[in-house]
Design an enzyme around this catalytic site. Structure first.
Site, PDB file in Angstrom:
ATOM      1  N   ASN A 156       0.830  -1.201  -0.065  1.00  0.00           N
ATOM      2  CA  ASN A 156      -0.066  -0.155  -0.118  1.00  0.00           C
ATOM      3  C   ASN A 156       0.830   1.357   0.023  1.00  0.00           C
ATOM      4  OD1 ASN A 156       0.547  -0.884   2.825  1.00  0.00           O
ATOM      5  ND2 ASN A 156      -0.833   0.787   3.496  1.00  0.00           N
ATOM      6  N   GLY A 232       2.206  -5.267   7.751  1.00  0.00           N
ATOM      7  CA  GLY A 232       1.395  -6.125   7.015  1.00  0.00           C
ATOM      8  C   GLY A 232       0.396  -6.535   7.777  1.00  0.00           C
ATOM      9  N   GLU A 252       4.140  -3.345  12.359  1.00  0.00           N
ATOM     10  CA  GLU A 252       3.030  -2.520  12.392  1.00  0.00           C
ATOM     11  C   GLU A 252       2.054  -3.485  11.717  1.00  0.00           C
ATOM     12  OE1 GLU A 252      -0.004  -1.136  11.107  1.00  0.00           O
ATOM     13  OE2 GLU A 252       1.243  -0.187   9.622  1.00  0.00           O
ATOM     14  N   LEU A 253       1.045  -3.757  12.175  1.00  0.00           N
ATOM     15  CA  LEU A 253       0.133  -4.734  11.735  1.00  0.00           C
ATOM     16  C   LEU A 253      -1.380  -4.263  11.310  1.00  0.00           C
ATOM     17  CD1 LEU A 253       0.944  -7.676  14.282  1.00  0.00           C
ATOM     18  CD2 LEU A 253       1.971  -7.041  11.869  1.00  0.00           C
ATOM     19  N   CYS A 286      -3.057   1.860   6.810  1.00  0.00           N
ATOM     20  CA  CYS A 286      -3.333   1.057   7.997  1.00  0.00           C
ATOM     21  C   CYS A 286      -4.184   2.197   8.828  1.00  0.00           C
ATOM     22  CB  CYS A 286      -2.134   0.826   8.704  1.00  0.00           C
ATOM     23  SG  CYS A 286      -0.880   2.150   8.735  1.00  0.00           S
ATOM     24  N   GLU A 380     -10.099  -5.473  10.117  1.00  0.00           N
ATOM     25  CA  GLU A 380      -9.748  -4.509   9.183  1.00  0.00           C
ATOM     26  C   GLU A 380     -10.449  -4.621   7.616  1.00  0.00           C
ATOM     27  OE1 GLU A 380      -5.484  -1.982   8.253  1.00  0.00           O
ATOM     28  OE2 GLU A 380      -5.370  -4.099   8.692  1.00  0.00           O
TER      29      GLU A 380
END
Length: 482
Positions: A156, A232, A252-253, A286, A380
């Site tokens: 992204n 991801g 960072e999820l 995110c 999400e």
């Protein structure tokens, strides 16, 4: 249509190499092939790791001035070739050309901040005499690199997320191995091109392309890799954590970000801000606004303003200067989004706008009356879908905002300082944006979340600390007269 973007090569320890087996890279807008990359294998990743063991020594021995000069020269290269970088981002991913230009500028800025933070990679003195019996001791600590960093990045933000790993990694004196997303590898290779132009010594940097099943576990499980920096999904992050063994992890999820709109908010500003926050990059961010909780007294007024803004979002070709939202990354993802929305409507949700798909394009979509049990509420969406909820008060808004297994950032719109402070204290997230949507970020701030949103913090200064270790030096002063 083919691009002139280093197709067919990847970077192995500073050397551009080709492989017979190639993976095509597609433009999600029309499914045309725009380039190709080597289908790296386990032996390629093993070679990268072996050479990085030499590279980490070279990187550690670079002076701070040398690191700064390389980083600044790479940033200049990106700025001088902005349109080339932006076109690459737009063609292989979901971003419009204007969004891609913005990302390119941010990536260059991220690299420049890394150069500035390199000079601040300092330690401090320690007062050992605070403990009885140690008046004859003095000392300090300094920071040293962790060694080899594995950087695994998503589709992204294919350039700036690379910058957030390679910039701090080099500033801290590490070797870096990048495994970019298979959907958007060309931007990572362009970044590598900038560092080769800048004179980064060989063996410090590798960009190994290929399918995760072929090269991912080799990188993750290697005992020679000292840190994994992953951006991801939560499910993939959990798998990596289980396989990684004893090494540093920064993850960072993603999130399911809320925004709260109170009675005293500037409703027009809130509508404009949350529209941008929900639909920039087709919602594949995110930090995207996914849930909006509005106090009941102003719910209908806000909804009217919000829907007006949403309907003015211009969709179309990514390379058009007027387009504000392009497709999602591929048709499979668009079909998943369509499925989740259908599930919600079958359970009683009402579509207020959008809800239609054509190929990889999914219209900006707004729903209300979505049941709390719906996947759209708990997970999400990573797409252009936002949910509206009516709440009685701030207390309810905070409670419902927190009722998911994510906690990256949140936004609140209010003129009441006490309400803003209460939300800042009670929202279980890594960042609270006052009178702004959840997707606000600058590249110098600490960035990360709690719960399922990840481990550690990014943001250049904070990443450099994650990518380095403290070493204590203690002197015992001997009395020469004894």
């Amino acid at each position: 249509m083919a691009t002139e973007i280093m197709g067919g090569r990847m970077l192995l320890a500073g050397e551009w190499i080709e492989r017979t087996e190639q993976i095509n890279v597609y433009n999600p807008e029309n499914n045309e092939i725009i380039g190709s990359i080597p289908a790296g294998k386990a032996e390629d990743m093993n070679d990268a790791i072996t050479l990085a063991q030499e590279g980490k020594e070279i990187a550690e021995n670079l002076s701070i001035r040398e690191r700064m000069d390389i980083l600044n020269k790479a940033a200049t290269y990106i700025e001088d070739n902005l349109e080339d970088f932006a076109r690459t981002i737009a063609l292989e991913g979901s971003k419009t050309i204007n969004e891609a230009r913005s990302e390119t500028k941010r990536a260059a800025e991220t690299i420049r901040i890394s150069a500035e933070e390199a000079r601040r990679l300092t330690g401090e003195s320690i007062n050992f005499d605070q403990m009885p019996g140690n008046t004859d001791r003095m000392g300090y600590y300094f920071r040293f690199p962790v060694g080899i960093i594995a950087a695994i990045t998503p589709f992204n933000d294919p350039l700036n997320l690379i910058a957030h790993k390679i910039g701090p990694g080099i500033a801290a004196g590490n070797a870096v191995i990048i495994k970019p997303a298979t959907e958007t590898p060309l931007s990572a290779l362009k970044m590598a091109e900038a560092f080769m132009y800048a004179g980064l010594p060989h063996k410090i940097l590798s960009v190994i392309t290929g399918r995760a099943r072929d090269i991912g576990d080799v990188l993750i499980e290697s005992k020679e890799v000292n840190m994994i920096s992953f951006t991801g999904g939560m499910e993939t992050g959990e798998k990596i954590a289980k396989k990684a063994g004893l090494k540093k992890l920064s993850m960072e999820l993603g999130s399911n970000s809320p925004a709260i709109v109170l009675n005293d908010a500037d409703l027009h500003e809130a509508a404009v801000s949350t529209t941008s926050g929900a639909f920039a990059a087709a919602g594949q961010n995110c930090l995207s606004v996914q849930r909006i909780y509005v106090e009941e007294d102003v719910y209908e007024s806000f909804k009217e303003l919000f829907l007006k803004e949403v309907k003015e979002v211009k969709t179309g070709s990514k390379l058009s200067e007027s387009t504000e939202m392009g497709p999602v990354i591929n048709e499979k993802e668009a079909e998943r989004i369509e499925k989740w929305v259908k599930e919600a409507t079958e359970a009683g949700a009402l579509i207020l706008s959008g809800g239609t798909r054509k190929g990889a394009h999914y219209d900006p979509t707004v729903l209300e009356n979505v049941p709390e049990s719906a996947t759209l509420v708990k997970e999400e969406i990573f797409g252009p879908v936002v949910l509206l909820f009516k709440v009685k008060n701030l207390h309810e808004a905070i409670k419902r905002s927190n009722d998911v297994n994510y906690g990256l950032q949140a936004g609140i719109f209010t003129a009441n300082v006490n309400a803003a402070l209460k939300a800042s204290k009670k929202l279980r997230v890594g960042g609270v944006m006052i009178n702004d949507s959840s997707d606000f970020r600058i590249d110098a701030m600490p960035f990360g979340g709690i719960k399922g949103s990840g481990l550690g913090r990014e943001g250049v200064e904070y990443t450099i600390k994650e990518m380095s270790e403290e070493r204590i030096i203690a002197f015992k002063i001997l009395d020469e007269d004894e």
